[in-house]
Scaffold this motif. Sequence first.
Motif, mmCIF file in Angstrom:
data_model
loop_
_atom_site.group_PDB
_atom_site.id
_atom_site.type_symbol
_atom_site.label_atom_id
_atom_site.label_comp_id
_atom_site.label_asym_id
_atom_site.label_seq_id
_atom_site.Cartn_x
_atom_site.Cartn_y
_atom_site.Cartn_z
ATOM 1 N N GLU A 1 34.004 56.491 52.627
ATOM 2 C CA GLU A 1 34.393 56.113 53.974
ATOM 3 C C GLU A 1 33.515 56.878 54.942
ATOM 4 N N MET A 2 32.784 56.139 55.741
ATOM 5 C CA MET A 2 31.804 56.753 56.621
ATOM 6 C C MET A 2 32.467 57.457 57.796
ATOM 7 N N ARG A 3 31.889 58.597 58.173
ATOM 8 C CA ARG A 3 32.328 59.275 59.380
ATOM 9 C C ARG A 3 32.079 58.374 60.594
ATOM 10 N N ALA A 4 32.762 58.683 61.678
ATOM 11 C CA ALA A 4 32.649 57.853 62.877
ATOM 12 C C ALA A 4 31.202 57.777 63.367
ATOM 13 N N SER A 5 30.505 58.909 63.361
ATOM 14 C CA SER A 5 29.124 58.919 63.839
ATOM 15 C C SER A 5 28.217 58.104 62.925
ATOM 16 N N VAL A 6 28.441 58.229 61.614
ATOM 17 C CA VAL A 6 27.636 57.479 60.645
ATOM 18 C C VAL A 6 27.934 55.989 60.764
ATOM 19 N N LEU A 7 29.227 55.657 60.908
ATOM 20 C CA LEU A 7 29.612 54.255 61.044
ATOM 21 C C LEU A 7 28.982 53.636 62.288
ATOM 22 N N THR A 8 28.958 54.392 63.378
ATOM 23 C CA THR A 8 28.340 53.884 64.605
ATOM 24 C C THR A 8 26.877 53.563 64.385
ATOM 25 N N HIS A 9 26.173 54.481 63.738
ATOM 26 C CA HIS A 9 24.751 54.249 63.464
ATOM 27 C C HIS A 9 24.548 53.070 62.531
ATOM 28 N N ARG A 10 25.407 52.949 61.512
ATOM 29 C CA ARG A 10 25.295 51.838 60.563
ATOM 30 C C ARG A 10 25.576 50.496 61.243
ATOM 31 N N VAL A 11 26.530 50.481 62.178
ATOM 32 C CA VAL A 11 26.837 49.242 62.895
ATOM 33 C C VAL A 11 25.657 48.831 63.782
ATOM 34 N N ILE A 12 25.090 49.801 64.502
ATOM 35 C CA ILE A 12 23.938 49.495 65.357
ATOM 36 C C ILE A 12 22.775 48.988 64.509
ATOM 37 N N SER A 13 22.526 49.630 63.373
ATOM 38 C CA SER A 13 21.461 49.172 62.483
ATOM 39 C C SER A 13 21.782 47.800 61.909
ATOM 40 N N GLY A 14 23.056 47.577 61.556
ATOM 41 C CA GLY A 14 23.452 46.287 61.009
ATOM 42 C C GLY A 14 23.270 45.148 61.996
ATOM 43 N N LEU A 15 23.461 45.427 63.279
ATOM 44 C CA LEU A 15 23.218 44.406 64.290
ATOM 45 C C LEU A 15 21.767 43.955 64.287
ATOM 46 N N HIS A 16 20.869 44.856 63.973
ATOM 47 C CA HIS A 16 19.449 44.506 63.954
ATOM 48 C C HIS A 16 19.091 43.701 62.709
ATOM 49 N N PHE A 17 19.625 44.081 61.555
ATOM 50 C CA PHE A 17 19.252 43.428 60.301
ATOM 51 C C PHE A 17 19.917 42.063 60.129
ATOM 52 N N ALA A 18 21.021 41.816 60.806
ATOM 53 C CA ALA A 18 21.709 40.517 60.737
ATOM 54 C C ALA A 18 22.052 40.131 59.305
ATOM 55 N N GLN A 19 22.577 41.098 58.531
ATOM 56 C CA GLN A 19 23.001 40.807 57.168
ATOM 57 C C GLN A 19 24.411 40.217 57.128
ATOM 58 N N PHE A 20 25.080 40.181 58.257
ATOM 59 C CA PHE A 20 26.467 39.734 58.319
ATOM 60 C C PHE A 20 26.515 38.312 58.882
ATOM 61 N N GLY A 21 27.644 37.650 58.681
ATOM 62 C CA GLY A 21 27.855 36.365 59.339
ATOM 63 C C GLY A 21 27.289 35.165 58.638
ATOM 64 N N GLY A 22 26.612 35.366 57.498
ATOM 65 C CA GLY A 22 26.093 34.234 56.749
ATOM 66 C C GLY A 22 24.981 33.494 57.473
#
Length: 512
Positions: free
Chosen positions: A312-333
């Motif tokens: 379970e990611m820490r809040a700071s790590v989760l924030t960074h992962r979410v921002i990075s995930g927005l760029h990679f667009a691996q979500f949403g099919g």
Amino acid sequence: MKQTLTQSMAWLHTWGGLIVGWLLLVIFLTGSLAVFDQEIDNWMQPELPAHHLSDEQAVQLALGYLSEHKADARQWGISLPNERSPQLQASTGGRRDGVSVSLNPDTGKVLAVRETAGGMFFFGFHFTLHLPRMIGIYLVGALAMGMLAALISGIVIHKKFFKEFFTFRPAKGQRSWLDAHNASAVLLLPFHLMITYSGLAIFLIIYMPAAMDALFEGNREAFFKAQDSAPVVREAARGMRAEPAPLVDMAPLLAKAREVMGPLGGVSISNPGQSTAEIQIRPLLGNRIALTKGQGMRFNGVTGEQLSGPTEMRASVLTHRVISGLHFAQFGGYPMRWLYFVCGLISTAMIGSGLVLFTVKRRRKYASEGRVGQVLYRLVEAINVAVMAGLGLACISLLWANRLLPAGMTDRADAELNVFFCIWALSVGHALFRSRMQAWREQLGLAGVMCLTLPLLSLMTVNTPWSLPSRAGVELTAMGLGALLLWASWKVSQPGAVRVPRRQRGAMAEGN
């Protein structure tokens, strides 16, 4: 003071936009193509058949091959086929020195798959510009900062967003280019800000390492370990003597991991066939916005006991992962991927229209400034043609090279890249020695024809070109882009397509 600020921002937007605009256009176009990197990989490896395997069946096939041919390897890896990629891969060794093969999903035998640069070339080019990795990352980071400066300065000099968004004057030369530039910029302003900022955030540690150096004395491994907040359920025995032991049945472990993490992406097994064996099962990227790379579940390879679960990611790590995930667009099919692809192409057009504006507005000025001014202007126009039309021509040439080069030739991926860069270099020479309008028309037209005829080329060189939906999607998309390129080629040849008006108007004229 207000007028001075606006003029300063206009100067920064104009000249800063030119300096970084060429490379930014390259980054946005290759990034748009990289949205479908795996689909392009599938198209460029037509030997890969479709599969109908469950995770359990795929793992058993791969384990059968590895136990028969790589029984003495200390590390096994299995990449599972999924919706986007039908490839079942079995590998040995680590990430840097590993060797992998593709397996036939029906027989479990090794498939003879052609070597190719694939869609990963566009992905790598997007953030390194095909330079040495760290040099490319720093350069692209600097360009991203320039993009942010251009966006912010553009916001300052364009105050009437809604008016400019609903204003378009067709067939008006420079005014039409300005309207297209403003409308596309306003329409996708949130996307531009998000994609630029998130791209910088991905390499946060590289661009701003001071905090990590201060807290962890530059030890990146310690830094990444400190990000995990979930305790390990039970560590595997350390230092115990390894004895021969059979590998646990994988089916229950896969079912448990799938229940916890969702769709699975791969399996890694260390010390297979020994009592110290460990199994790591990884989730498939794309189940959530936050990147899950590096997450997974670990099991004892002999007893099947769970050693650790997904952290379970820490809040700071989760924030960074979410921002990075927005760029990679691996979500949403696929709906999300198509949204990113279309937004990326519109962003590319926005940058391109800004570059065209720069040259159109200064054509008369440099024509009256003597030989040096004319040569400089001619060079800028030639680079514009090569960066926009020439890059598109090079990209489609890479796909043509994949079908025309012998499938079994050595160093085939390098040969494909040689075609890409040679065509791109030739486009520069062509733009320099042909008139401006001829260069635009011919390069756009040739790229359009090559895109439209890509399915015909594939039909002539591959027995089953549309054996996978993704391959049909690549060719249909190429045909759609080809139609747009041919329309653009026809459009620029029309009288007044880039006509310079007598009076320079518009917000972009301020400060120039």
